[in-house]
Design a protein around this motif. Structure first.
Motif, PDB file in Angstrom:
ATOM      1  N   ARG A  38       9.288 -10.036 -14.729  1.00  0.00           N
ATOM      2  CA  ARG A  38       8.362  -9.154 -13.663  1.00  0.00           C
ATOM      3  C   ARG A  38       8.243  -9.933 -12.112  1.00  0.00           C
ATOM      4  O   ARG A  38       8.185 -11.205 -12.365  1.00  0.00           O
ATOM      5  CB  ARG A  38       6.972  -8.904 -14.126  1.00  0.00           C
ATOM      6  CG  ARG A  38       7.276  -7.691 -15.428  1.00  0.00           C
ATOM      7  CD  ARG A  38       5.758  -7.402 -15.702  1.00  0.00           C
ATOM      8  NE  ARG A  38       5.741  -6.411 -16.734  1.00  0.00           N
ATOM      9  CZ  ARG A  38       6.138  -5.112 -16.814  1.00  0.00           C
ATOM     10  NH1 ARG A  38       6.461  -4.719 -15.626  1.00  0.00           N
ATOM     11  NH2 ARG A  38       6.343  -4.321 -17.798  1.00  0.00           N
ATOM     12  N   HIS A  39       8.388  -9.248 -11.133  1.00  0.00           N
ATOM     13  CA  HIS A  39       8.081  -9.635  -9.899  1.00  0.00           C
ATOM     14  C   HIS A  39       6.924  -8.812  -9.389  1.00  0.00           C
ATOM     15  O   HIS A  39       6.711  -7.846  -9.720  1.00  0.00           O
ATOM     16  CB  HIS A  39       9.470  -9.498  -9.256  1.00  0.00           C
ATOM     17  CG  HIS A  39      10.549 -10.337  -9.693  1.00  0.00           C
ATOM     18  ND1 HIS A  39      10.866 -11.487  -9.438  1.00  0.00           N
ATOM     19  CD2 HIS A  39      11.481  -9.778 -10.370  1.00  0.00           C
ATOM     20  CE1 HIS A  39      11.965 -11.753 -10.305  1.00  0.00           C
ATOM     21  NE2 HIS A  39      12.428 -10.633 -10.772  1.00  0.00           N
ATOM     22  N   LEU A  40       6.292  -9.674  -8.316  1.00  0.00           N
ATOM     23  CA  LEU A  40       5.347  -8.946  -7.745  1.00  0.00           C
ATOM     24  C   LEU A  40       5.840  -8.219  -6.348  1.00  0.00           C
ATOM     25  O   LEU A  40       6.449  -9.033  -5.690  1.00  0.00           O
ATOM     26  CB  LEU A  40       4.485 -10.186  -7.291  1.00  0.00           C
ATOM     27  CG  LEU A  40       2.870  -9.771  -6.689  1.00  0.00           C
ATOM     28  CD1 LEU A  40       1.946  -8.735  -7.528  1.00  0.00           C
ATOM     29  CD2 LEU A  40       2.120 -10.807  -5.997  1.00  0.00           C
ATOM     30  N   TYR A  41       5.303  -7.014  -6.197  1.00  0.00           N
ATOM     31  CA  TYR A  41       5.514  -6.410  -4.933  1.00  0.00           C
ATOM     32  C   TYR A  41       4.459  -5.755  -4.403  1.00  0.00           C
ATOM     33  O   TYR A  41       3.422  -5.395  -4.900  1.00  0.00           O
ATOM     34  CB  TYR A  41       6.489  -5.130  -5.522  1.00  0.00           C
ATOM     35  CG  TYR A  41       8.103  -5.444  -5.839  1.00  0.00           C
ATOM     36  CD1 TYR A  41       8.951  -5.537  -5.198  1.00  0.00           C
ATOM     37  CD2 TYR A  41       7.977  -5.818  -7.211  1.00  0.00           C
ATOM     38  CE1 TYR A  41      10.198  -5.792  -5.501  1.00  0.00           C
ATOM     39  CE2 TYR A  41       9.246  -5.996  -7.677  1.00  0.00           C
ATOM     40  CZ  TYR A  41      10.183  -6.100  -6.982  1.00  0.00           C
ATOM     41  OH  TYR A  41      11.695  -6.525  -7.505  1.00  0.00           O
ATOM     42  N   LEU A  42       4.666  -5.488  -3.248  1.00  0.00           N
ATOM     43  CA  LEU A  42       3.515  -4.837  -2.359  1.00  0.00           C
ATOM     44  C   LEU A  42       4.179  -3.388  -1.832  1.00  0.00           C
ATOM     45  O   LEU A  42       5.213  -3.365  -1.318  1.00  0.00           O
ATOM     46  CB  LEU A  42       3.012  -5.776  -1.248  1.00  0.00           C
ATOM     47  CG  LEU A  42       1.949  -5.163  -0.232  1.00  0.00           C
ATOM     48  CD1 LEU A  42       0.635  -5.103  -0.988  1.00  0.00           C
ATOM     49  CD2 LEU A  42       1.715  -5.717   1.055  1.00  0.00           C
ATOM     50  N   VAL A  43       3.394  -2.480  -2.388  1.00  0.00           N
ATOM     51  CA  VAL A  43       3.891  -1.101  -1.917  1.00  0.00           C
ATOM     52  C   VAL A  43       3.046  -0.417  -1.228  1.00  0.00           C
ATOM     53  O   VAL A  43       1.607  -0.196  -1.470  1.00  0.00           O
ATOM     54  CB  VAL A  43       4.180  -0.243  -3.246  1.00  0.00           C
ATOM     55  CG1 VAL A  43       4.912   1.111  -3.103  1.00  0.00           C
ATOM     56  CG2 VAL A  43       5.203  -1.087  -4.120  1.00  0.00           C
ATOM     57  N   SER A  44       3.196   0.005   0.158  1.00  0.00           N
ATOM     58  CA  SER A  44       2.283   0.560   1.140  1.00  0.00           C
ATOM     59  C   SER A  44       3.061   1.811   1.430  1.00  0.00           C
ATOM     60  O   SER A  44       4.290   2.057   1.673  1.00  0.00           O
ATOM     61  CB  SER A  44       2.088  -0.149   2.374  1.00  0.00           C
ATOM     62  OG  SER A  44       3.318  -0.669   3.082  1.00  0.00           O
ATOM     63  N   TYR A  45       2.293   2.874   1.948  1.00  0.00           N
ATOM     64  CA  TYR A  45       2.794   4.363   2.375  1.00  0.00           C
ATOM     65  C   TYR A  45       1.901   4.910   3.383  1.00  0.00           C
ATOM     66  O   TYR A  45       0.656   4.566   3.462  1.00  0.00           O
ATOM     67  CB  TYR A  45       2.904   5.306   1.102  1.00  0.00           C
ATOM     68  CG  TYR A  45       1.575   5.169   0.582  1.00  0.00           C
ATOM     69  CD1 TYR A  45       0.763   6.338   0.590  1.00  0.00           C
ATOM     70  CD2 TYR A  45       1.423   4.356  -0.739  1.00  0.00           C
ATOM     71  CE1 TYR A  45      -0.222   6.436  -0.040  1.00  0.00           C
ATOM     72  CE2 TYR A  45       0.331   4.425  -1.273  1.00  0.00           C
ATOM     73  CZ  TYR A  45      -0.568   5.695  -1.258  1.00  0.00           C
ATOM     74  OH  TYR A  45      -1.668   5.685  -1.956  1.00  0.00           O
ATOM     75  N   ASP A  46       2.694   5.850   4.081  1.00  0.00           N
ATOM     76  CA  ASP A  46       2.041   6.427   5.100  1.00  0.00           C
ATOM     77  C   ASP A  46       2.603   8.022   4.942  1.00  0.00           C
ATOM     78  O   ASP A  46       3.732   8.097   5.634  1.00  0.00           O
ATOM     79  CB  ASP A  46       1.956   6.004   6.530  1.00  0.00           C
ATOM     80  CG  ASP A  46       1.508   6.797   7.811  1.00  0.00           C
ATOM     81  OD1 ASP A  46       0.749   7.640   7.245  1.00  0.00           O
ATOM     82  OD2 ASP A  46       1.799   6.637   8.871  1.00  0.00           O
ATOM     83  N   ILE A  47       1.834   8.696   4.180  1.00  0.00           N
ATOM     84  CA  ILE A  47       2.425  10.168   3.991  1.00  0.00           C
ATOM     85  C   ILE A  47       1.711  11.372   4.789  1.00  0.00           C
ATOM     86  O   ILE A  47       0.562  11.264   4.893  1.00  0.00           O
ATOM     87  CB  ILE A  47       2.156  10.588   2.582  1.00  0.00           C
ATOM     88  CG1 ILE A  47       2.780   9.443   1.591  1.00  0.00           C
ATOM     89  CG2 ILE A  47       2.894  11.653   2.154  1.00  0.00           C
ATOM     90  CD1 ILE A  47       4.336   8.947   1.691  1.00  0.00           C
ATOM     91  N   ALA A  48       2.406  11.929   5.575  1.00  0.00           N
ATOM     92  CA  ALA A  48       1.935  13.179   6.405  1.00  0.00           C
ATOM     93  C   ALA A  48       1.547  14.327   5.974  1.00  0.00           C
ATOM     94  O   ALA A  48       0.327  14.854   6.481  1.00  0.00           O
ATOM     95  CB  ALA A  48       2.934  13.432   7.287  1.00  0.00           C
ATOM     96  N   ASN A  49       1.802  14.716   4.632  1.00  0.00           N
ATOM     97  CA  ASN A  49       1.342  15.712   3.991  1.00  0.00           C
ATOM     98  C   ASN A  49       0.431  15.668   2.966  1.00  0.00           C
ATOM     99  O   ASN A  49       0.669  14.719   1.853  1.00  0.00           O
ATOM    100  CB  ASN A  49       2.480  16.641   3.318  1.00  0.00           C
ATOM    101  CG  ASN A  49       2.048  17.908   2.476  1.00  0.00           C
ATOM    102  OD1 ASN A  49       1.908  17.796   1.460  1.00  0.00           O
ATOM    103  ND2 ASN A  49       2.223  19.039   3.284  1.00  0.00           N
TER     104      ASN A  49
END
Length: 93
Positions: free
Chosen positions: A4-15
């Protein structure tokens, strides 16, 4: 055995409807985070599956999602109400 690896997941969703679906999908993998930015311990297969699913959920013309692989050896600075990511042992069945 898959590592396993560490990830940072970020998002900007318009709807709003897409936002809910993207948020729910990422939270399935998250071990920590807040609002639209989550830390996820995942195998290469899991990150590939997540990325494919997110591409299906998002609108590439309106939304954006960032996935960063982090170095787990680095120290994390926590400020304010921030809490360290959960690193409890877990198993997906």
């Amino acid at each position: 055995m898959s590592h396993r690896h560490l990830y940072l997941v970020s998002y900007d969703i318009a709807n709003t409807k897409r936002l809910y679906r993207v948020h729910k999908t990422i939270k399935e993998y998250a071990v920590g985070g807040q609002n639209s930015c989550y830390e996820c311990w995942m195998t290469h297969a899991e990150i590939n599956t997540l990325e494919q699913h997110l591409r299906e959920l998002m609108d590439a013309h309106e939304d954006r999602i960032h996935i960063f692989q982090l170095d787990p050896r680095m120290n994390t600075e926590l400020i304010g109400r921030a809490q360290p990511a959960r690193t409890d042992i877990f198993m997906l069945v």
